[in-house]
Design a protein around this motif. Structure first.
Motif, short mmCIF file in Angstrom:
data_model
loop_
_atom_site.label_atom_id
_atom_site.label_comp_id
_atom_site.label_asym_id
_atom_site.label_seq_id
_atom_site.Cartn_x
_atom_site.Cartn_y
_atom_site.Cartn_z
N VAL A 93 -36.70 10.10 13.06
CA VAL A 93 -35.99 11.33 13.39
C VAL A 93 -36.84 12.50 12.88
O VAL A 93 -37.16 12.56 11.69
CB VAL A 93 -34.59 11.36 12.77
CG1 VAL A 93 -33.88 12.67 13.10
CG2 VAL A 93 -33.77 10.17 13.23
N VAL A 103 -37.66 16.83 13.03
CA VAL A 103 -37.28 18.19 13.37
C VAL A 103 -38.41 19.11 12.92
O VAL A 103 -38.89 19.00 11.79
CB VAL A 103 -35.95 18.59 12.69
CG1 VAL A 103 -35.61 20.04 13.03
CG2 VAL A 103 -34.83 17.67 13.13
N THR A 119 -36.46 22.65 16.30
CA THR A 119 -36.34 21.84 17.51
C THR A 119 -36.69 20.40 17.19
O THR A 119 -37.35 20.10 16.18
CB THR A 119 -37.28 22.34 18.61
OG1 THR A 119 -38.64 22.27 18.13
CG2 THR A 119 -36.97 23.78 18.99
N ASP A 120 -36.24 19.51 18.06
CA ASP A 120 -36.66 18.12 17.90
C ASP A 120 -38.18 18.04 18.07
O ASP A 120 -38.76 18.67 18.95
CB ASP A 120 -35.97 17.24 18.94
CG ASP A 120 -36.25 15.77 18.71
OD1 ASP A 120 -35.43 15.10 18.05
OD2 ASP A 120 -37.29 15.29 19.18
N SER A 157 -38.55 12.76 18.07
CA SER A 157 -37.73 11.65 17.58
C SER A 157 -37.78 10.48 18.55
O SER A 157 -37.83 10.68 19.77
CB SER A 157 -36.28 12.10 17.38
OG SER A 157 -36.20 13.12 16.41
N ASP A 213 -33.93 13.79 22.13
CA ASP A 213 -33.76 15.08 21.47
C ASP A 213 -32.49 14.98 20.62
O ASP A 213 -31.38 15.12 21.12
CB ASP A 213 -33.63 16.19 22.51
CG ASP A 213 -33.59 17.58 21.91
OD1 ASP A 213 -33.18 17.72 20.73
OD2 ASP A 213 -33.95 18.54 22.61
N VAL A 214 -32.65 14.72 19.33
CA VAL A 214 -31.48 14.48 18.47
C VAL A 214 -30.62 15.73 18.34
O VAL A 214 -29.39 15.63 18.21
CB VAL A 214 -31.91 13.98 17.08
CG1 VAL A 214 -32.58 12.63 17.17
CG2 VAL A 214 -32.83 14.98 16.39
N THR A 223 -32.31 23.53 21.77
CA THR A 223 -32.88 22.69 22.81
C THR A 223 -33.36 23.53 23.99
O THR A 223 -32.86 24.62 24.24
CB THR A 223 -31.85 21.66 23.32
OG1 THR A 223 -30.75 22.36 23.92
CG2 THR A 223 -31.34 20.80 22.18
N SER A 267 -31.47 14.13 27.68
CA SER A 267 -32.15 14.27 26.39
C SER A 267 -33.03 13.07 26.06
O SER A 267 -33.63 13.03 24.98
CB SER A 267 -31.12 14.44 25.26
OG SER A 267 -30.33 13.27 25.12
#
Length: 385
Positions: free
Chosen positions: A50, A52, A71-72, A75, A100-101, A111, A118
């Motif tokens: 995960v 970010v 933003t992701d 992940s 995209d968590v 996002t 996602s």
């Protein structure tokens, strides 16, 4: 319903990861020799990362941008399946999904496409393996060229900019990164790890006014272990592709080629790696900034040759006890030269590893480019299990 299922699966995996305080590199969902009648020879493992990221371009260029809010940053979650057969044969498979968590958590102001899907399929392949005869796999997987030449320097936050996948039309379609419909063979012969692949025809890929289709190709590479801490690799990739514009049936056919070499040196707590690649009719001509892709004809789209390189050097200071387990300062460089375009990016950064798979990376990019790109600072929060 399809989106709901994908989001539900992602949310379940995220919750599992964040609630596992003793998580390691892999989670064993079903161990081998589990005592069941039909599944005793089956092993299932899972893992993920995960991530970010927060970035900022110097000069207030991106003030108020989504990147400032977080933003992701790549992940992904994966499942590995291994079924053990008699005489040391083994069936294997891997499914890896990127997600995209922050989208899955409903944080839409973080996002790019709040209403979009996602998830992306990063890898999906099956195969068979034997310690003597090698491993045969088919599906979407890391290409030979990336495995041998690109992966050794795919180590820092804003990396890969000197490699083919970051500059070609698409690494998933041109066979340079995680390409689809690849049949790959790998085997070890003493100190040499051999890689060979056949890249089958793929579906259309649309980019701007153009339609790109891979017709086929092949790749060959090898990694030689000079000493346990010193490895050298080289690879060659060939790709035949058709290109059309605006649905016009007239097309141009391209013979795309990549040739590269890489070296890694890992004495003690050091990690040092470097690569250099040469790309023929591989990078779009508009990459040099002198012409728009809309002004090009299919027979002009890939024009000329390019070369790029990357280098990385980091030293890990282990920390005994407590939450911090290691600190790694590093320096890196990536560069690309193409037609009239020149790009050299230098990096300085630091990785801090914590207990239970958490880490933080801080990095600054010093830009020296012919199109005057700004310097960039970036931070990445990461949890691996």
């Amino acid at each position: 319903m399809k989106k709901f299922k994908a989001s539900a699966v992602s949310a379940t995996l995220i919750s599992t990861a964040l609630c596992a305080p003793m998580a390691k590199a892999e989670l064993t969902l079903l161990p081998r020799d589990n005592g069941t009648r039909f599944l005793n020879h089956l092993e299932v493992t899972a893992g993920g990362s995960v991530r970010v990221g927060f970035s900022n371009q110097m000069g207030s260029i991106d003030d108020g941008a989504r990147a400032h809010r977080g933003t992701d940053d790549g992940s992904r979650f994966h499942f590995n399946i291994n079924y053990y057969l008699p005489n040391d044969w083994q069936l294997l498979g891997r499914y890896e999904v990127g997600t995209d968590v922050l989208h899955d958590l409903g944080w839409h102001h973080h996002t790019a496409k709040p209403g979009g899907d996602s998830t992306t399929r990063r890898k999906l392949y099956v195969g068979v393996a034997h310690p003597t005869y090698g491993t045969f796999t088919f599906g979407k997987q890391d290409s030979v060229f990336y495995t041998v030449v690109g992966k050794p320097t795919d180590t820092w936050v804003m990396d890969m900019k000197g490699q083919g996948p970051a500059n070609g039309i698409s690494g998933d379609y041109d066979g340079s990164y995680r390409a689809r419909d690849i049949f790959m063979y790998t085997n070890t012969f003493g100190p040499v790890q051999l890689y060979a692949s056949a890249n089958f025809a793929d579906s259309d890929y649309y980019k701007g006014d153009f339609t790109y289709r891979r017709k086929g190709g092949a790749a060959l590479g090898a990694t030689y272990t000079i000493e346990p801490e010193l490895k050298w690799g080289a690879a060659y990739s060939y790709n035949k592709a058709d290109l059309r514009k605006d649905g016009n049936p007239e097309k141009s056919t391209w013979d795309q080629q990549s040739l590269g070499t890489a070296i890694t040196w890992t004495p003690g707590n050091w990690y040092v790696a470097g690569m250099i690649g040469y790309y023929k009719d591989f990078i779009p001509a508009s990459r040099d900034g002198q012409v728009s892709s809309a002004d090009l004809n299919p027979n002009q789209y890939f024009r000329g040759n390019a070369h790029g390189w990357e280098g990385y050097a980091g030293y890990t200071f282990p920390v005994a006890g407590g939450w911090v387990t290691g600190i790694q300062p590093y320096v890196a460089e990536s560069a690309i030269r193409f037609q009239r375009y020149s790009e050299t990016l230098n990096y300085i950064g630091m990785n801090v590893s914590f207990a239970y798979g958490f880490s933080v990376s801080l990095e600054h990019q010093f830009s020296n480019t012919s199109d005057h790109q700004p310097d960039v600072s970036k931070a990445r929060l990461r949890y691996d299990f």
